[in-house]
Design an enzyme around this catalytic site. Structure first.
Site, short mmCIF file in Angstrom:
data_model
loop_
_atom_site.label_atom_id
_atom_site.label_comp_id
_atom_site.label_asym_id
_atom_site.label_seq_id
_atom_site.Cartn_x
_atom_site.Cartn_y
_atom_site.Cartn_z
N ASP A 1 -4.84 -33.22 16.27
CA ASP A 1 -5.32 -34.33 15.45
C ASP A 1 -6.63 -34.88 16.01
O ASP A 1 -7.24 -35.79 15.42
CB ASP A 1 -4.25 -35.43 15.30
CG ASP A 1 -3.92 -36.12 16.62
OD1 ASP A 1 -4.39 -35.67 17.68
OD2 ASP A 1 -3.20 -37.13 16.58
N SER A 2 -7.10 -34.30 17.11
CA SER A 2 -8.45 -34.61 17.60
C SER A 2 -9.49 -34.30 16.52
O SER A 2 -10.62 -34.78 16.59
CB SER A 2 -8.75 -33.83 18.87
OG SER A 2 -8.51 -32.45 18.68
N ASP B 1 -0.18 -30.45 15.24
CA ASP B 1 -0.12 -31.76 15.91
C ASP B 1 0.30 -32.82 14.89
O ASP B 1 -0.44 -33.11 13.94
CB ASP B 1 -1.53 -32.08 16.44
CG ASP B 1 -1.52 -33.03 17.61
OD1 ASP B 1 -0.43 -33.45 18.03
OD2 ASP B 1 -2.62 -33.35 18.09
N LYS C 1 3.74 -30.52 17.55
CA LYS C 1 3.55 -31.26 18.80
C LYS C 1 3.70 -32.75 18.52
O LYS C 1 3.20 -33.24 17.51
CB LYS C 1 2.17 -30.99 19.40
CG LYS C 1 1.87 -31.86 20.62
CD LYS C 1 0.63 -31.42 21.35
CE LYS C 1 -0.65 -32.04 20.84
NZ LYS C 1 -0.72 -33.51 20.98
N GLU D 1 3.49 -36.67 20.47
CA GLU D 1 3.04 -37.42 21.64
C GLU D 1 4.05 -38.48 22.04
O GLU D 1 4.49 -39.26 21.19
CB GLU D 1 1.73 -38.16 21.29
CG GLU D 1 0.49 -37.33 21.38
CD GLU D 1 -0.77 -38.14 21.09
OE1 GLU D 1 -1.70 -37.54 20.58
OE2 GLU D 1 -0.81 -39.37 21.35
N GLU E 1 -1.76 -34.74 29.69
CA GLU E 1 -3.18 -35.10 29.50
C GLU E 1 -3.64 -36.14 30.51
O GLU E 1 -3.02 -37.20 30.67
CB GLU E 1 -3.40 -35.61 28.07
CG GLU E 1 -4.86 -36.00 27.82
CD GLU E 1 -5.24 -36.09 26.35
OE1 GLU E 1 -4.45 -35.72 25.47
OE2 GLU E 1 -6.38 -36.54 26.09
O1 KIV Z 1 -5.39 -33.39 19.38
C1 KIV Z 1 -5.66 -32.60 20.29
O2 KIV Z 1 -6.61 -31.81 20.22
C2 KIV Z 1 -4.82 -32.63 21.48
C3 KIV Z 1 -5.31 -31.91 22.69
C4 KIV Z 1 -6.38 -32.70 23.30
C5 KIV Z 1 -4.24 -31.60 23.63
O3 KIV Z 1 -3.81 -33.26 21.48
#
Ligand code: KIV
Length: 259
Positions: free
Chosen positions: A43-44, A82, A111, A113, A177
């Site tokens: 989600d970056s 994510d 994924k 968090e 992280e």
């Molecule tokens: O969103 C993302 O790209 C991430 C990575 C930085 C691990 O969670």
């Protein structure tokens, strides 16, 4: 070509370092697929591609579009989706969204968090057949600051507890992280699933970076990122030369013209 499976990723613990990067588009995914065990549709992308201030603004529909493109271009790597902010607030919502994501994108895993507070949600997803990759330490969706974690006794204790909770919940791996080296080392030694570090030292079982940071496209270069290229500079040079050619009527060249 042998497809990377979750079983293979788990077997790499304490043996072979796990190679991971992020991808949001098909062209990047095609290259990464040759070298990466895991491709994360992170989600970056909200900040890196869309210029958002935080990842909290990212919508699940946007992620699904990008994940579809990445998964279609990937033959070998394990593709992880994510889950965006607020899409897994409770186990029922998490399952509803994860099921939709996997059905539409065909991604191999999701994924999430968080630490102890989401362990039950992960347990539920795993029980329902959804493979989960955890993410502890600095949590971009909820952290109040982007500072390195694990410097104080209190933080170390909390992050270690998070690691055990996620490991015991049935996740197949954990991203760690931005935590201090000694803590990443201790977690990696203490839990049975692989750890994948981003700013968390060489003692993790694998490494992940945001591809755009690693190739110098995002303009984001914190200490933990090694820049393997400066694509911003290459892009700028190419655009500068193109603009010059167009203005001087040098482009198109004879070979670019249909007769
Ligand atoms: O969103 C993302 O790209 C991430 C990575 C930085 C691990 O969670």
């Amino acid at each position: 070509m042998q497809k990377i499976t979750i079983r293979k990723i788990k077997k790499k613990k304490n043996k072979t370092p796990i190679v991971c990067l992020t991808a949001y588009t098909r062209n990047t995914a095609k290259v990464l697929d040759k070298y990466c065990d895991i491709i994360l549709v992170g989600d970056s992308l909200g900040m890196v591609l869309y210029g958002m201030k935080t990842t909290r603004e990212v919508k699940i529909e946007t992620m699904i579009l990008h994940a579809k493109a990445v998964k279609k271009a990937t033959k070998r790597s394990l593709v992880v989706f994510d889950m965006p902010y607020k899409t897994y607030r409770n186990k029922f919502l998490a399952y509803k969204n994860a099921k939709k994501v996997i059905k539409l994108t065909k991604c191999d895993a999701v994924k999430l968090e968080g630490g102890t507070q989401i362990a039950k949600i992960i347990k539920y997803l795993v029980k329902k057949g959804v493979p989960v990759l955890g993410h502890i330490g600095l949590l971009p969706q909820t952290s109040s600051n982007f500072k390195v974690k694990g410097k104080s006794f209190h933080q170390r204790k909390k992050i270690l507890k998070d690691a055990f909770a996620i490991s015991n919940s049935g996740a197949f791996g954990i991203i760690i992280e931005c935590v201090v080296e000694s803590l990443a080392k201790k977690i990696t030694k203490s839990i049975s699933i692989p750890t994948i570090g981003i700013g968390a030292s060489k003692f993790c079982d694998g490494q992940i970076l945001v591809t755009e940071d690693m190739v110098g496209l995002s303009g984001f270069s914190p200490k933990f990122v090694k820049q393997y290229a400066n694509l911003n500079k290459s892009l700028e040079n190419s655009v500068k030369n193109y603009a010059k050619d167009v203005k001087m009527k040098r482009f198109p060249f004879t070979k670019n013209v249909y007769k």
